[in-house]
Scaffold this motif. Structure first.
Motif, PDB file in Angstrom:
ATOM      1  N   CYS A  21       0.840  -1.199   0.000  1.00 15.59           N
ATOM      2  CA  CYS A  21       0.000   0.000   0.000  1.00 15.59           C
ATOM      3  C   CYS A  21       0.875   1.250   0.000  1.00 15.59           C
ATOM      4  O   CYS A  21       1.623   1.487   0.959  1.00 15.59           O
ATOM      5  CB  CYS A  21      -0.907  -0.011   1.238  1.00 15.59           C
ATOM      6  SG  CYS A  21      -1.820   1.548   1.428  1.00 15.59           S
ATOM      7  N   ARG A  23      -0.471   4.485  -0.849  1.00 19.07           N
ATOM      8  CA  ARG A  23      -1.274   5.675  -0.541  1.00 19.07           C
ATOM      9  C   ARG A  23      -2.591   5.249   0.071  1.00 19.07           C
ATOM     10  O   ARG A  23      -3.111   4.178  -0.241  1.00 19.07           O
ATOM     11  CB  ARG A  23      -1.523   6.519  -1.787  1.00 19.07           C
ATOM     12  CG  ARG A  23      -1.394   8.021  -1.471  1.00 19.07           C
ATOM     13  CD  ARG A  23      -1.533   8.902  -2.685  1.00 19.07           C
ATOM     14  NE  ARG A  23      -2.840   8.742  -3.310  1.00 19.07           N
ATOM     15  CZ  ARG A  23      -3.154   9.236  -4.506  1.00 19.07           C
ATOM     16  NH1 ARG A  23      -2.245   9.900  -5.205  1.00 19.07           N
ATOM     17  NH2 ARG A  23      -4.361   9.042  -5.002  1.00 19.07           N
ATOM     18  N   ARG A  24      -3.155   6.049   0.923  1.00 18.23           N
ATOM     19  CA  ARG A  24      -4.401   5.711   1.616  1.00 18.23           C
ATOM     20  C   ARG A  24      -5.132   6.993   1.947  1.00 18.23           C
ATOM     21  O   ARG A  24      -4.580   7.872   2.593  1.00 18.23           O
ATOM     22  CB  ARG A  24      -4.064   4.968   2.918  1.00 18.23           C
ATOM     23  CG  ARG A  24      -5.207   4.855   3.913  1.00 18.23           C
ATOM     24  CD  ARG A  24      -4.638   4.515   5.266  1.00 18.23           C
ATOM     25  NE  ARG A  24      -5.668   4.303   6.281  1.00 18.23           N
ATOM     26  CZ  ARG A  24      -6.243   5.294   6.992  1.00 18.23           C
ATOM     27  NH1 ARG A  24      -5.914   6.545   6.792  1.00 18.23           N
ATOM     28  NH2 ARG A  24      -7.161   4.996   7.911  1.00 18.23           N
ATOM     29  N   LEU A  38      -7.073   3.848  -2.190  1.00 20.57           N
ATOM     30  CA  LEU A  38      -5.717   3.365  -1.925  1.00 20.57           C
ATOM     31  C   LEU A  38      -4.911   3.393  -3.209  1.00 20.57           C
ATOM     32  O   LEU A  38      -5.459   3.456  -4.311  1.00 20.57           O
ATOM     33  CB  LEU A  38      -5.747   1.906  -1.427  1.00 20.57           C
ATOM     34  CG  LEU A  38      -6.662   1.567  -0.264  1.00 20.57           C
ATOM     35  CD1 LEU A  38      -6.817   0.059  -0.127  1.00 20.57           C
ATOM     36  CD2 LEU A  38      -6.089   2.172   1.017  1.00 20.57           C
ATOM     37  N   GLU A  39      -3.616   3.314  -3.068  1.00 17.90           N
ATOM     38  CA  GLU A  39      -2.768   2.953  -4.201  1.00 17.90           C
ATOM     39  C   GLU A  39      -2.048   1.675  -3.817  1.00 17.90           C
ATOM     40  O   GLU A  39      -1.392   1.605  -2.778  1.00 17.90           O
ATOM     41  CB  GLU A  39      -1.761   4.055  -4.525  1.00 17.90           C
ATOM     42  CG  GLU A  39      -0.973   3.759  -5.784  1.00 17.90           C
ATOM     43  CD  GLU A  39       0.096   4.815  -6.047  1.00 17.90           C
ATOM     44  OE1 GLU A  39       0.006   5.526  -7.058  1.00 17.90           O
ATOM     45  OE2 GLU A  39       1.033   4.932  -5.208  1.00 17.90           O
ATOM     46  N   VAL A  62      -5.138  -0.640   7.719  1.00 20.58           N
ATOM     47  CA  VAL A  62      -4.365  -0.316   6.502  1.00 20.58           C
ATOM     48  C   VAL A  62      -3.547   0.954   6.699  1.00 20.58           C
ATOM     49  O   VAL A  62      -4.085   2.004   7.033  1.00 20.58           O
ATOM     50  CB  VAL A  62      -5.299  -0.160   5.291  1.00 20.58           C
ATOM     51  CG1 VAL A  62      -4.484   0.207   4.054  1.00 20.58           C
ATOM     52  CG2 VAL A  62      -6.069  -1.446   5.051  1.00 20.58           C
ATOM     53  N   VAL A  64       0.010   3.259   5.059  1.00 21.70           N
ATOM     54  CA  VAL A  64       0.978   3.399   3.961  1.00 21.70           C
ATOM     55  C   VAL A  64       2.262   2.680   4.348  1.00 21.70           C
ATOM     56  O   VAL A  64       2.745   2.811   5.468  1.00 21.70           O
ATOM     57  CB  VAL A  64       1.256   4.889   3.677  1.00 21.70           C
ATOM     58  CG1 VAL A  64       2.460   5.039   2.745  1.00 21.70           C
ATOM     59  CG2 VAL A  64       0.024   5.545   3.087  1.00 21.70           C
TER      60      VAL A  64
END
Lengths: 317, 317, 317, 317, 317, 317
Positions: A21, A23-24, A38-39, A62, A64
């Motif tokens: 992960c 980005r969030r 997310l990314e 979750v 980053v």
């Protein structure tokens, strides 16, 4: 071991595998609720992901920089892949392998290392040979040298990148002293082999590739020259002239002050190490750019080549 | 055939040989009379000359651009050679040979040409092969291509310079498609062989090397691309794509707009022809600079390399 | 001890003193004989010299790079001084003193060193203090640091130049952390004191000031960072962060890649060391240029300042 | 013939006309369905479009690069127009006219061509006149020359752009030989008329304007000089000097190497063609920028002018 | 009035006329005596001079910056003229005329001024007209404006140079508002007429042309904008917008920051004043360079044009 | 007086305060309705806002450039704050205070002004003192000077910015004449105090900071030099030399032509004003960048510093 990689996932595929992960974000829905974007990344690329419902558990776990088991479906957004996530939770560390998350050289690292040792073995000058042996008899150095990328983003940004870059330059360099007979073969080959050793201190590459603080504050040229000087200090009788020439090659191999070399090349072998490094780097960019644009005639403007690249439409013969 | 060359004449030597006059001035003596100063040249260099007495005949016959039999003594002025002339008159044309007055490649031109024909013969693409044959089956072109210098002053400024430059680049280029397998070998080698053909229209070199008006107003890149296009026009079915790629290589081989290429290289083979040309030229300058400074550790600042050059004081091993 | 210095010799003065020979040429007289021209130097400048007659002994003993007792008369040539030499022979080594041949700082070296030790003593961070002590408790380093010039030609090209340059920068730096309170005073002052230590390996200055081979091939930034790193390695527990910051200051103090820094300043103290170095160097050039042009309103174009310098014609109040 | 053009459509308008599709994406709706986003263009600009429902037929027929009949409503998104599409299907080829999709010169092409023929007719030098006639008696060339844009994006990016640009330059050039009497009027005017002829091979402009492969790989300077040389080859007795001067004008008219001229202007007429081309291009950018910012005092930063542009708020008198 | 000018004096001519002394050196003869070398100038150029005997009187009276009656003979040294002086003494002030010592425009200053007044009279905007009248109704300004050179060395370095430069630009400018109808004619013409008014404070030109201290410290752009602002302050109701636009034209007319404009042109009229100034200056350099190289095909490298200039060998028709 | 500032608002907070509207867009909802997006600002930053329902009243009253009472809730979008607006209407003018909407210096303006008056009082040269008094005895000037920002975006972009910048430079400057004794203290301090006075005509700062038309067309260097010249004109007997030197300092304080100075510094005091201005500006950027990145090791790439900035992770001792 991952089986589903981002680059290969078609729209419509059901996904159930481990991703990183990077980005969030929590965003607000029109009805006042929240959703999660997310990314997700693996070694083949990255893709945006969206989770519409039941995000409470995801919000808690979750972050980053973590690895997650992701269940969902691959969709399409503006012609590009996008996950719709139904379930996400921390991955088992047993399921996380660096080779799944950083790309790796297309060539076998063991074979490249063996080839490189061959170039080392061919050096006849006993001091330069002793210097190379000091590096390549050190297992810790060899392990790092074989694995470190040669770049963070632009070219050779993969495991084994430095090794591949160095071996390719050795291949290109080895015929030159026969053509330009004024060259000192041993000095040239030693310069090629050692020019980028400082990169083992320039990058971290546990998951994503990034610069070390020393890499950004000193750079691999200065650190490499220091590594060479330290190894030389342990070799009895190493000639001062040879020492300063090999360190100069390391420091000057970016060719111009504005590319970060504190000195420009001041003899032919130093110039050639720069030229070979320059050519191998640019050819790698041309190769990667062409591979990413298989069906086009022109790529987009490439900021490193400062041009669009033309792609042949057929075998030219 | 000349026997006495400027570079080899020691102070005190009696001189009697043919020289080219590149400057001529009449100056006033303190007693109201006149004396004559000249600059004399041959292929090994130039030297000032002075004639104090009985200059009336000399005044009538000596002009800039002529060849003269000069009798006198080599002296020394500020550590540099200077003729004191006692007699000077027009040389017999039978005694004037261009090879005495322009330097020539250290390599045999016939052998280099044969080697080059080998590179031509190895090209498999039938259109590129036909293009090369169109050039190298033309005896007039071959005669010019074998003799023309590749530069006026900086590097390869000698008879056979272009041939030597092209052959050296072919040698360096030929292993690269094995290393970088994405390269089109025939396109690369054809580009190397033809990249500088425009130079046959860029220089005159009867005695001193100079630029043609077309060389200065158009340049060898544009003239070379035109020569290639004209040859292509005579080859039936030559593919348009191949035609524009080979012409682009010729036009872009200076690499950057500010070095006179109207376009920068837009594919890998074009980039490599530039890189090989750049490397061969710079190596030639390093070589010439080192040869002229045998006993120094550092040369003077060289404006083309933009640095002083360091000279090794001994074999490094 | 010399008594007659070139800058002070008026036309018409009889000369009998020791000078350094920096050029020597034999030239031909109209009557077939020879005469000798020389360039003579001491710490105040250089002047051409000419010897018309009885040059046989001089020819045997005078060489470039030697010290000679010169007897003759100071004349004038194009408004500039010129010796007419009647007698010249090798000087007694007892009559040769370096201070006569290289200029020296206008300030007392002992006093400057004492002041510098005061700045060292004021550093409170124990690691930085230990680092500075490691340098300034080493008598060999202190001897070199106190004597080495800070430049070869442009500014501070005199004995004690580096010491003067460093002390002036310390004076200018010390009030800044009170003004810009975000600055780390100890880091700034340590950076100022150590920024140019590599210059002790950059110059030789036995008679004329010249660069060492290492100076030209590596440069004082890289050598200085290495010297700092070696001293740090001997200090137990030296923090890695502090180590990389102080080395970065040394490497980045030229401010821009094109001025030879492999990295640009990446925090405020590094930037300030660059700015102080830049300001002190430029002010030194302004000062020297004005002193050499006492009665002019404008100096000639100065290539380092890239301008003519304006000189006030009177006290402005 | 189109009646509804993008620039003129107000938010709220019902739309039913032909547009060109330059982008097409399928996106996922929150409820799992899909919607379609497009970019539609005509000669007046482009606008995004969105289709929420019943997109199955659209998915089958809509492709990038096609012309479509679009029914819907013009809305507003972030202050910019956006279509909401209810129906879209392929347009009848009878309804597609290039003039609807590429902008065209504000001046009548026939009149401009007639004016240009007047400048040709005024050339007195018989060789230059013959050269111009060779171009302008060729109907195919004239057709292309009258229609091709003079740029792809920045200025004169419309049908007839090259013709307008050339005529404007002729008008500005014609008084100069009276002012600067050393100028060769015929050489200047011929240079102006022919400087950009290579652009007929640089652009395709069927719908959108784009570069040809030859345009990007060779450029209009080199192609234009070749076109001139080919026409000259057919004119008996054309003087070599005149030939190289007119070709030099074509090649040097970008003025500087870094703007893509392989040679800089080497005589006054060549310099002036560059200056006129430069001025006309910049004035066109100023004009277009001002027209797009009617009610502002300052435009945004313009990357070609490298500045914001100031707009007068009233008649200044 | 002088009758003998340096440019026209052939070797062998007896000379007896007034010259300006720009250099003076005393040199030593081999026999211990002294001789004198000078540089003499008039408006057509400069030449070295030498005086061998009886120099005692000359030593007393000849100084740099004075005017002298010189008797002697013109000789030749390295193909260039050299005086041999037999007698030199101070000139009568009645025999010294500035027009003999500074070159002057080839055009009649009165006629040029009348033409310029015509351009002023054609300005219709009453504020701009009032501004121009404020300048051109001031006899002191008109006298200076009509006489001051427009440059010190490179172009228009002669009496009336600014007037000629301004008039030529007016001629070139006046047709442009008809061609580019978006231009404000009055603003453009006023900008052209006033762009260089600051030069009346930039140069002194009593004998040689030199910069004023204000010229070097502020420059004619800033001084010109100040002069315009001061004149505007005296015109009631002058619109603020018009005031800032005309001052901006003056300040921005060097076009680029690196050419000394503190702002780049920000509207079309300002850009055009720059372009016209640039073109007129470059054309003047081309003209002067060609005139000095009548029989050559190529001039030497010109540092302002950054190229050699090509010279046509014949009428091209 | 505002109580809720954007920088301090946490996600989830209820908001009810005055904000400035800097953007406003109407967008289409999927159901055919519309929603409103805004950008709201105060002196601490800006945030996007969204209003989903009942937007009719808002549409009528909300315009870019107005102040509004906003009721809603602060949310989070991609990790950044976003308002969800439930009610928005025009603010009472009594509730609008500039200090709420433009940031202000962290230092007390009255105290800074008093300190600055101290530097003025210390100037001994009576003409420079009179010049400074002319400025600082003018209440209107003092009011503007104390309030105007010293920049629009990059550094010192807050009320009192110019005053803070000038005072900091004074502090740094005052010890330098003791260190570099060749400096003219009064000239230096006057130069520092006046170098940026033109900025009072360069910016408007009622709410947002912006450039005046004069600021963009002339710039504060030229306007400042004019202001100084006007004040000098009213001081009897002010020496011409002093006048041109102080004006030169103002004009040259950007140091290089490409930074907008029409002249580079031509004496030491002018150079130092540039160096102090440069250092203070860069230090301000370093400070602001570090403050915005408290918990990072590296900031993003900063375009003004042209680097990422390194942040120390702990006290270094």
């Amino acid at each position: 071991m991952k089986k589903q990689f981002i680059k290969d996932l078609k729209a419509g595929t059901q996904v159930d595998d481990v991703f990183y992960c990077s980005r969030r974000d929590v965003k607000e829905r029109r009805d006042g609720g929240a959703f999660l974007t997310l990314e997700l990344r693996d070694r083949t690329g990255s893709a945006p992901a969206i989770m519409w419902d039941r995000i409470e558990d995801a919000l808690r776990c979750v972050e980053v920089g973590g690895f997650y088991r992701v269940v969902g479906r691959m969709g399409d957004y503006q012609g590009k892949p996008q996950f719709t996530v139904s379930l996400i939770y921390p991955a088992n560390s047993a399921d996380i392998s660096r080779d799944d998350f950083i790309a790796t050289s297309r060539y076998d690292r063991e074979k490249m290392l063996a080839e490189l040792r061959g170039y080392v073995a061919a050096v006849k000058n006993r001091y330069l040979r002793a210097l190379l042996d000091a590096f390549f008899a050190d297992p810790e150095f060899v392990a790092e040298f074989s694995l470190v990328p040669a770049g963070a983003r632009v070219h050779h940004a993969f495991l084994g990148g430095l090794l591949e870059h160095t071996v390719m330059m050795c291949r290109a360099a080895q015929s030159l002293p026969d053509i330009y007979t004024e060259l000192d073969r041993d000095l040239l080959m030693t310069g090629v082999i050692l020019h980028d050793v400082g990169k083992v201190r320039e990058y971290v590459y546990d998951v994503a590739i990034d610069h070390t603080p020393d890499g950004r504050l000193m750079g691999h040229l200065v650190m490499g020259a220091k590594m060479v000087e330290d190894r030389i200090a342990a070799i009895e009788g190493f000639p001062a002239e040879l020492s300063r020439m090999i360190r100069h090659i390391v420091l000057s191999h970016h060719g111009e002050l504005e590319f970060g070399s504190p000195k420009t090349p001041k003899f032919a072998e130093a110039f050639l190490v720069f030229a070979l490094d320059y050519a191998d780097s640019r050819l790698a960019i041309f190769r990667e750019v062409v591979e990413k644009n298989k069906n086009a005639k022109w790529t987009d403007f490439n900021p490193y080549l400062e041009t669009n690249v033309y792609i042949k439409d057929q075998p030219t013969g």
